[in-house]
Every structure is written in C-alpha cells, then in structure tokens.
Write an enzyme that holds these catalytic residues in place. Structure first.
Site, PDB file in Angstrom:
ATOM      1  CG  HIS A  82      28.696  41.630  38.937  1.00 59.65           C
ATOM      2  ND1 HIS A  82      29.253  40.512  39.534  1.00 59.65           N
ATOM      3  CD2 HIS A  82      27.821  41.379  38.394  1.00 59.65           C
ATOM      4  CE1 HIS A  82      28.230  39.397  39.329  1.00 59.65           C
ATOM      5  NE2 HIS A  82      27.235  40.110  38.502  1.00 59.65           N
ATOM      6  N   GLY A 164      44.102  22.943  42.631  1.00 59.89           N
ATOM      7  CA  GLY A 164      44.964  24.091  42.680  1.00 59.89           C
ATOM      8  C   GLY A 164      45.455  24.288  43.961  1.00 59.89           C
ATOM      9  CG  HIS A 169      47.166  33.481  40.106  1.00 61.89           C
ATOM     10  ND1 HIS A 169      47.371  34.695  39.426  1.00 61.89           N
ATOM     11  CD2 HIS A 169      47.907  32.567  39.106  1.00 61.89           C
ATOM     12  CE1 HIS A 169      48.313  34.760  38.495  1.00 61.89           C
ATOM     13  NE2 HIS A 169      48.545  33.451  38.244  1.00 61.89           N
ATOM     14  CB  ALA A 172      44.244  34.999  38.046  1.00 61.26           C
ATOM     15  N   GLY A 173      43.634  35.920  41.168  1.00 60.70           N
ATOM     16  CA  GLY A 173      42.551  35.372  42.406  1.00 60.70           C
ATOM     17  C   GLY A 173      42.231  34.084  42.734  1.00 60.70           C
TER      18      GLY A 173
END
Length: 497
Positions: A82, A164, A169, A172-173
């Site tokens: 996915h 942000g 990150h 976590a991307g």
C-alpha cells in the site's frame, strides 16, 4: 444532541500484533471514545482504526495513537504494497452528528499543529482542510512515495508542510491530516497472481483515467493469499455504487479470463450503501429504505424528530428569508436542480426507464448535498476575508476558498444541466399528461443551471490564480453551450405517445 466526530487513522503496521494492540490501547485509553472497527492486513502492512466520540476526545485519541505509532513504527524498515508516506499515514476526520465540516477542518488543524510541534513530524493538510490547491487529493501528496515527497519538500517552497519541520522525521516520515465526507474502502480480489491484470483493471476503472466517477483504484499483490487485488476508495457511493464498481471489475476480469475470488470492506460502510447494492442486485423496483424492518421500527419508536436531521421545507424557507448571508442563491439553485431531477425520476419510473431513473435519482441526491456545500463554501470565503490583511497565509486561504466558492455553483450548473438533458430523453416516451410534468422539470433544470452559472461567473472574476481561473472559465463556456442546447430541446414539442 451530542456532538460526534468519526476518525479513521491509517497506520503503516499490519503484521506485528503487539504494535497493533498498543495502537488500539492508545485510542481506548481516552474517556468517551468508542472504538468501532479495526482492520489489519499483512500484505498491505497496514492497519485502519475507526473510532468516534466528542470532538475533543477524538482529537486526543488520534494524537495518542500517532504518538505510539511514532515510537513503535520505523518506516525505514517498512515493506508493504500500500502507498504510504508515514508511520501514521493519513488521519481523516468525518462529521457524523451535531458537527459541521468546518468543525472537522478545525480539528485537523489543531491536531496538525500539535503533531508538528510536539512530535516534530511534518504535517500536510488534505481534502476539505487543505491549505493549498495542490494538496487536496491524498494521491497528490503521496506521489512518488516518501522519496518523491522529500524531493519536493527540498526543492519547491510550495511543498513546505502546513505544520512541523521542513524535513522528514527519521523514523515516522510525514503525516497527512484532513477532513472529508464518508468514503467506502472496498477491495475486490481476483483468482490470479498476475499483477498486470489487476493494475490494468484499476487503471481502467479509476476516475483519473476516465473510468468510473468518484473511484480511486490501484492494483496490488496479495502474496500471502496467492492472488491480486483491486483496492478502491469510493469517495461518493451515490455516484458510483459498490455494485457498479464490483460488476465493472467482474466484466473487465472476464475479458482477461479471470474470475473474482471475493470482495472485502476495510472499515465501516453506510447502511444506505448496502441498501443500494441489495436493491440493485435483487432488481427491486421502487425500493424504499423504510421497507427495512429495523428502520421502520426505529421510526415508530422515535419520540420526536432528530434535531440533527435535514430541515423541513418550511424551515429551509425561513432560513432563506432570514437576514443572514446563507443559505442564499447557490443553495436555492441546488434545490431547484434537485427538484428538477426528482421530477425526472418520477417520469422515468412511470415510463419504466431504469437507467435514467437511477441517474436522475443520483443527480437529485448530489444536488441536494450541494445546498450544504454552497453554505460551507461561502463561510470559508468569509473566514479568509476576516484574516488580517498582513496575515502571511491570507492570499492562499482566500484563493483556495474562492476556488471552492466557484466550484460549487459550477457543479450545481453541470449537474442540473445534465439532469435536464436526461429528462428530455425520458419525456419522449411518456404520455402527454406526464410530458407536461417532465417539461416543468426541464424548465427548473434550466433555471438552476443559469443560476449556478451566474454565481460562478461572479466569483471567478475574484480568482487571482490564473490556472484555476482559466480552467473554470473553460468549464463555464462548456456548460453555457450545453445549456443553450437544453433550451432548444425544452421547447421542442416531443412526439405524441
């Protein structure tokens, strides 16, 4: 009436039971939250949680789950079929009861600000909450995967996150947060391991390639099951139903000599969508949802009308006549179009014209929904205009809001004109008595189209985004041409029956 918001976060973890359980626990730890569903898949390597509750509680539960996902999921070691850009990939808010889309937009912004500030994850807003026209669609943000997003963030200032840091990150991307209407995640599995077949069918049926409207689709392998899948999002089941999507895939698969193994739902589905599919499958004529036993019993036991239900005609007329800016011209135009389509539906049923009946019934529902959308679009423009002139984001918010404020009346005009043209074909086979009613429907459709075009022409003059402006002017011209054709058909006497 309690306020209820639904949240459906998607996490990039579908194989580790301990991580999935930690995500569930994070959601359920918040008082007032009801966990409605959890679906996990090892091939997609993805889990979808569905929960609902008071808006503030839902926001808190979403943040806690994102926090846990950031701690436990390392996207650098993630493999799955996915598409994804984050450990927590996407978090949509959906209004269910006592809340508006604007409430959900504000929830998305509040959550995005908190995630960006406290967890140092870049946040991109999408769908109704999008702050930039290029980010409305989820697939646009995911284009090129995580590396593609990273490249755009580094090279294009238009791809800086809404909240942000301006870099991904490490573990976590990034994360996509937004507000939208309900959609149906519906998959169809094929009895073959040939991925090319699934990808070809997905390409054929998805809207972006000229396929079924309101359908997003990709073809993916299911290695654990030795088959392939067409994974879909039906963004408006009233436009393309589950049964339509299923049978289209079945037809395309048969061309390749392949059978369907099964279909599956990811998350929850509106009862109306199942009613629709069952009525079509069984060829039920004039099906009424109140024929469902449980629905009739619920209605019999209702002590008084649901205060969150749609307003009555008298209530709507009172709100239109009030000294308030909404509802106004756009909502009234949408109502006229919905009435036109409903008259056409009546004629199609009398004339036993199944396909026009289904099309007109869908158009009536969509036009009725645009009554609400028009009010929301006006309110978005008002909010943007209230921002201080020196506010850094004011031009962007105003341009986006104006695009929507032009898009809604354009859609009203398009759908109303489409309804009018269908009614002309229905009218041709009706008796003279019913032809008169059909003609009234066409006249209403013409009025709704002209009203929608008038509003769109007014609003498009305020749009400073030249590309958006050019696209919308082109659509206005196309609708105007179709309208002139409809006027000619309206007053051409149909043949005697």
């Amino acid at each position: 009436m309690p306020k209820i918001v639904e949240c459906i976060p998607n996490f990039s973890e579908g194989r580790n039971p301990a991580t999935i359980q930690a995500l569930l626990a994070a959601v359920e730890s918040i008082p007032g939250i009801r966990l409605l569903d959890r679906t996990s898949d090892p091939d997609h390597h993805r889990s979808v949680l569905t929960f609902a509750g008071d808006p503030d509680a839902v926001l808190e539960a979403a943040f806690h789950a994102i926090q846990i996902a950031t701690q436990l999921i390392d996207l650098r070691r993630h493999t799955g079929v996915h598409p994804r850009i984050g450990a927590t990939d996407v978090v949509p808010f959906v209004p269910l009861q006592g809340v508006t889309m604007e409430d959900c937009i504000q929830l998305a912004r509040r959550l995005g600000k908190r995630v960006g500030g406290e967890l140092n994850i870049p946040v991109f807003l999408y769908e109704q909450a999008a702050g930039h026209p290029n980010r409305t669609r989820l697939e646009a943000i995911r284009q090129g995967g995580l590396s593609g997003l990273e490249t755009r963030m580094a090279a294009d200032r238009n791809w800086q996150p809404d909240f942000g840091p301006s870099r991904l990150h490490e573990r976590a991307g990034a994360i996509v947060i937004g507000a939208r209407q309900p959609l149906i995640a519906f998959n169809v599995n094929l009895k073959t391991a040939d991925l090319t077949i699934a990808k070809t069918i997905a390409q054929t049926i998805r809207q972006s390639n000229g396929g079924l409207p309101c359908v997003k689709a990709i073809g993916v392998p299911l290695a654990s099951r030795g088959m392939v899948q067409i994974s879909m999002n039906l963004t408006d089941y009233r436009v393309t139903s589950m049964d339509t999507a299923f049978h289209t895939i079945q037809t395309e698969a048969a061309k390749a000599g392949v059978e369907i193994a099964e279909s599956e739902l990811i998350g929850l589905v509106p009862q109306a969508a199942l009613n629709q599919a069952a009525a079509t499958l069984l060829h039920l004529g004039r099906f009424d949802p109140t024929q469902i036993l449980e629905t009739r019993l619920a209605g019999a036991h209702a002590a008084q009308p649901d205060p969150g239900s749609e307003p009555t005609l008298s209530e709507f007329l009172r709100t239109v006549s009030a000294a308030t800016p909404t509802p106004a011209g756009g909502a009234v135009a949408a109502l006229a179009g919905a009435l036109a389509a409903s008259l056409g539906t009546m004629g199609a049923r009398i004339g036993k014209q199944t396909e026009p009946e289904q099309s007109l019934n869908s158009l009536s529902q969509r036009l009725a929904d645009l009554m609400r959308d028009d009010c929301e679009a006006y309110e978005a423009v008002s909010r943007a205009r209230r921002l201080p002139v020196d506010h850094a984001d004011r031009p962007l918010f105003l341009a986006t809001a104006l695009e929507k404020a032009t898009e809604v009346p354009l859609k009203i005009a398009e759908l109303a004109c489409e309804a009018g043209h269908i009614i002309t074909t229905v009218r041709a086979v009706l008796s003279q008595a019913v032809q008169s009613d059909a003609t009234v429907g066409i006249i209403l459709a013409i009025a709704a189209t002209e009203a929608g075009l008038h509003t769109a022409k007014t609003n498009v003059k305020l749009q400073r985004n030249q590309q958006v402006n050019a696209d919308q002017i082109q659509r206005i011209a196309k609708i105007a041409n179709s309208l002139e054709e409809l006027k000619g058909l309206c007053y051409t006497p149909p043949p005697s029956t």
